[in-house]
Design a protein around this motif. Sequence first.
Motif, PDB file in Angstrom:
ATOM      1  N   ALA A  97     111.864  24.564 -24.783  1.00  0.00           N
ATOM      2  CA  ALA A  97     110.618  23.760 -24.660  1.00  0.00           C
ATOM      3  C   ALA A  97     110.947  22.343 -24.207  1.00  0.00           C
ATOM      4  CB  ALA A  97     109.870  23.749 -25.982  1.00  0.00           C
ATOM      5  N   PHE A  98     112.017  21.793 -24.718  1.00  0.00           N
ATOM      6  CA  PHE A  98     112.458  20.454 -24.326  1.00  0.00           C
ATOM      7  C   PHE A  98     112.787  20.418 -22.832  1.00  0.00           C
ATOM      8  CE2 PHE A  98     116.267  17.789 -23.635  1.00  0.00           C
ATOM      9  CZ  PHE A  98     115.710  16.534 -23.840  1.00  0.00           C
ATOM     10  N   LEU A  99     113.567  21.379 -22.360  1.00  0.00           N
ATOM     11  CA  LEU A  99     113.941  21.412 -20.944  1.00  0.00           C
ATOM     12  C   LEU A  99     112.736  21.616 -20.049  1.00  0.00           C
ATOM     13  CD1 LEU A  99     117.255  23.506 -21.070  1.00  0.00           C
ATOM     14  CD2 LEU A  99     117.003  21.018 -20.972  1.00  0.00           C
ATOM     15  N   ILE A 143     116.689  14.354 -20.462  1.00  0.00           N
ATOM     16  CA  ILE A 143     116.150  14.997 -19.261  1.00  0.00           C
ATOM     17  C   ILE A 143     115.478  13.960 -18.370  1.00  0.00           C
ATOM     18  CG2 ILE A 143     115.957  17.373 -20.039  1.00  0.00           C
ATOM     19  CD1 ILE A 143     113.083  16.808 -20.865  1.00  0.00           C
ATOM     20  N   PHE A 144     115.624  14.201 -17.072  1.00  0.00           N
ATOM     21  CA  PHE A 144     115.082  13.315 -16.045  1.00  0.00           C
ATOM     22  C   PHE A 144     114.196  14.122 -15.114  1.00  0.00           C
ATOM     23  CE2 PHE A 144     119.000  11.534 -17.511  1.00  0.00           C
ATOM     24  CZ  PHE A 144     118.818  10.160 -17.492  1.00  0.00           C
ATOM     25  N   LYS A 145     113.120  13.500 -14.708  1.00  0.00           N
ATOM     26  CA  LYS A 145     112.212  14.100 -13.723  1.00  0.00           C
ATOM     27  C   LYS A 145     111.942  13.035 -12.673  1.00  0.00           C
ATOM     28  CE  LYS A 145     107.879  16.614 -13.324  1.00  0.00           C
ATOM     29  NZ  LYS A 145     106.773  17.214 -14.070  1.00  0.00           N
ATOM     30  N   ASP A 146     112.122  13.394 -11.423  1.00  0.00           N
ATOM     31  CA  ASP A 146     111.957  12.443 -10.321  1.00  0.00           C
ATOM     32  C   ASP A 146     112.807  11.194 -10.541  1.00  0.00           C
ATOM     33  OD1 ASP A 146     110.107  14.120  -8.994  1.00  0.00           O
ATOM     34  OD2 ASP A 146     108.484  13.368 -10.266  1.00  0.00           O
ATOM     35  N   GLY A 147     114.008  11.381 -11.098  1.00  0.00           N
ATOM     36  CA  GLY A 147     114.938  10.294 -11.287  1.00  0.00           C
ATOM     37  C   GLY A 147     114.683   9.400 -12.484  1.00  0.00           C
ATOM     38  N   LYS A 148     113.667   9.697 -13.276  1.00  0.00           N
ATOM     39  CA  LYS A 148     113.336   8.866 -14.434  1.00  0.00           C
ATOM     40  C   LYS A 148     113.503   9.662 -15.722  1.00  0.00           C
ATOM     41  CE  LYS A 148     109.958   6.021 -12.002  1.00  0.00           C
ATOM     42  NZ  LYS A 148     110.920   5.274 -11.307  1.00  0.00           N
ATOM     43  N   GLU A 149     114.062   9.000 -16.732  1.00  0.00           N
ATOM     44  CA  GLU A 149     114.206   9.653 -18.028  1.00  0.00           C
ATOM     45  C   GLU A 149     112.823   9.927 -18.599  1.00  0.00           C
ATOM     46  OE1 GLU A 149     115.690   8.776 -22.578  1.00  0.00           O
ATOM     47  OE2 GLU A 149     116.765   7.755 -20.966  1.00  0.00           O
ATOM     48  N   ILE A 150     112.604  11.176 -19.032  1.00  0.00           N
ATOM     49  CA  ILE A 150     111.305  11.495 -19.616  1.00  0.00           C
ATOM     50  C   ILE A 150     111.386  11.841 -21.097  1.00  0.00           C
ATOM     51  CG2 ILE A 150     110.194  12.141 -17.448  1.00  0.00           C
ATOM     52  CD1 ILE A 150     110.645  15.074 -18.251  1.00  0.00           C
ATOM     53  N   LEU A 162     120.211  28.958 -20.208  1.00  0.00           N
ATOM     54  CA  LEU A 162     118.940  28.553 -19.616  1.00  0.00           C
ATOM     55  C   LEU A 162     119.094  27.920 -18.230  1.00  0.00           C
ATOM     56  CD1 LEU A 162     117.268  26.975 -22.781  1.00  0.00           C
ATOM     57  CD2 LEU A 162     116.572  29.086 -21.627  1.00  0.00           C
ATOM     58  N   VAL A 163     119.987  26.946 -18.115  1.00  0.00           N
ATOM     59  CA  VAL A 163     120.096  26.161 -16.890  1.00  0.00           C
ATOM     60  C   VAL A 163     120.666  27.007 -15.758  1.00  0.00           C
ATOM     61  CG1 VAL A 163     121.208  24.164 -15.811  1.00  0.00           C
ATOM     62  CG2 VAL A 163     120.294  23.981 -18.127  1.00  0.00           C
ATOM     63  N   GLY A 164     119.983  26.928 -14.627  1.00  0.00           N
ATOM     64  CA  GLY A 164     120.456  27.640 -13.444  1.00  0.00           C
ATOM     65  C   GLY A 164     119.819  28.992 -13.208  1.00  0.00           C
ATOM     66  N   ILE A 165     118.968  29.450 -14.126  1.00  0.00           N
ATOM     67  CA  ILE A 165     118.309  30.748 -13.934  1.00  0.00           C
ATOM     68  C   ILE A 165     116.814  30.617 -14.190  1.00  0.00           C
ATOM     69  CG2 ILE A 165     120.366  32.092 -14.532  1.00  0.00           C
ATOM     70  CD1 ILE A 165     119.061  32.600 -17.275  1.00  0.00           C
ATOM     71  N   GLY A 166     116.080  31.561 -13.674  1.00  0.00           N
ATOM     72  CA  GLY A 166     114.627  31.608 -13.915  1.00  0.00           C
ATOM     73  C   GLY A 166     113.938  30.301 -13.593  1.00  0.00           C
ATOM     74  N   ASP A 167     113.102  29.848 -14.507  1.00  0.00           N
ATOM     75  CA  ASP A 167     112.350  28.603 -14.308  1.00  0.00           C
ATOM     76  C   ASP A 167     113.269  27.400 -14.142  1.00  0.00           C
ATOM     77  OD1 ASP A 167     110.043  30.069 -14.594  1.00  0.00           O
ATOM     78  OD2 ASP A 167     109.674  29.462 -16.662  1.00  0.00           O
ATOM     79  N   VAL A 215     116.833  17.065 -14.002  1.00  0.00           N
ATOM     80  CA  VAL A 215     118.228  16.792 -14.338  1.00  0.00           C
ATOM     81  C   VAL A 215     118.387  16.737 -15.853  1.00  0.00           C
ATOM     82  CG1 VAL A 215     120.095  15.091 -14.183  1.00  0.00           C
ATOM     83  CG2 VAL A 215     118.638  15.516 -12.199  1.00  0.00           C
ATOM     84  N   LEU A 216     119.465  17.338 -16.329  1.00  0.00           N
ATOM     85  CA  LEU A 216     119.831  17.279 -17.741  1.00  0.00           C
ATOM     86  C   LEU A 216     121.190  16.609 -17.851  1.00  0.00           C
ATOM     87  CD1 LEU A 216     119.777  18.097 -20.788  1.00  0.00           C
ATOM     88  CD2 LEU A 216     120.806  20.264 -20.074  1.00  0.00           C
ATOM     89  N   VAL A 217     121.277  15.589 -18.713  1.00  0.00           N
ATOM     90  CA  VAL A 217     122.552  14.988 -19.074  1.00  0.00           C
ATOM     91  C   VAL A 217     122.822  15.419 -20.507  1.00  0.00           C
ATOM     92  CG1 VAL A 217     123.807  12.839 -19.492  1.00  0.00           C
ATOM     93  CG2 VAL A 217     122.317  13.045 -17.483  1.00  0.00           C
TER      94      VAL A 217
END
Length: 128
Positions: free
Chosen positions: A122-124, A101-108, A65-70, A43-45
């Motif tokens: 790279a950040f995403l 950015i969040f991964k598994d519901g946690k801010e990383i 970037l968002v929504g395509i490829g990786d 997730v990206l806020v």
Amino acid sequence: MNRRNFLLAVTGVTLALAASVAAHNGDETIPGFDEAAASGVPVLVHVTAPWCEVCQAQKPIVAKLVGIGDFARMKKFDVDFDTQKEILQRYRVQMQSTMIIFKDGKEIDRQVGETDPAVIEAFLRKAL
């Protein structure tokens, strides 16, 4: 202020902050955020303002970037810096052009003011 009053003041502020964090079990102020976070997708806020030149430079990069490829599974949520103050407080955002950015519901990670496409990509990737 003597030491005792200072310690009492600091303790009070700390307890108030802890209570506000503990009372929050979701983020319904961003429709769909809880569902996306619970599903395990990255997730990206993105906090922006219409008058912010940096934000306007970031938007097409992120959109590309968002929504395509990786990043096909990544969910993006836009937050308006001028009108969504509750969200800014909840996530301790002090500036527009902030990406969280969040991964598994946690801010990383978070990033502020970046406009280099390679750095944003790279950040995403950290959330994948």
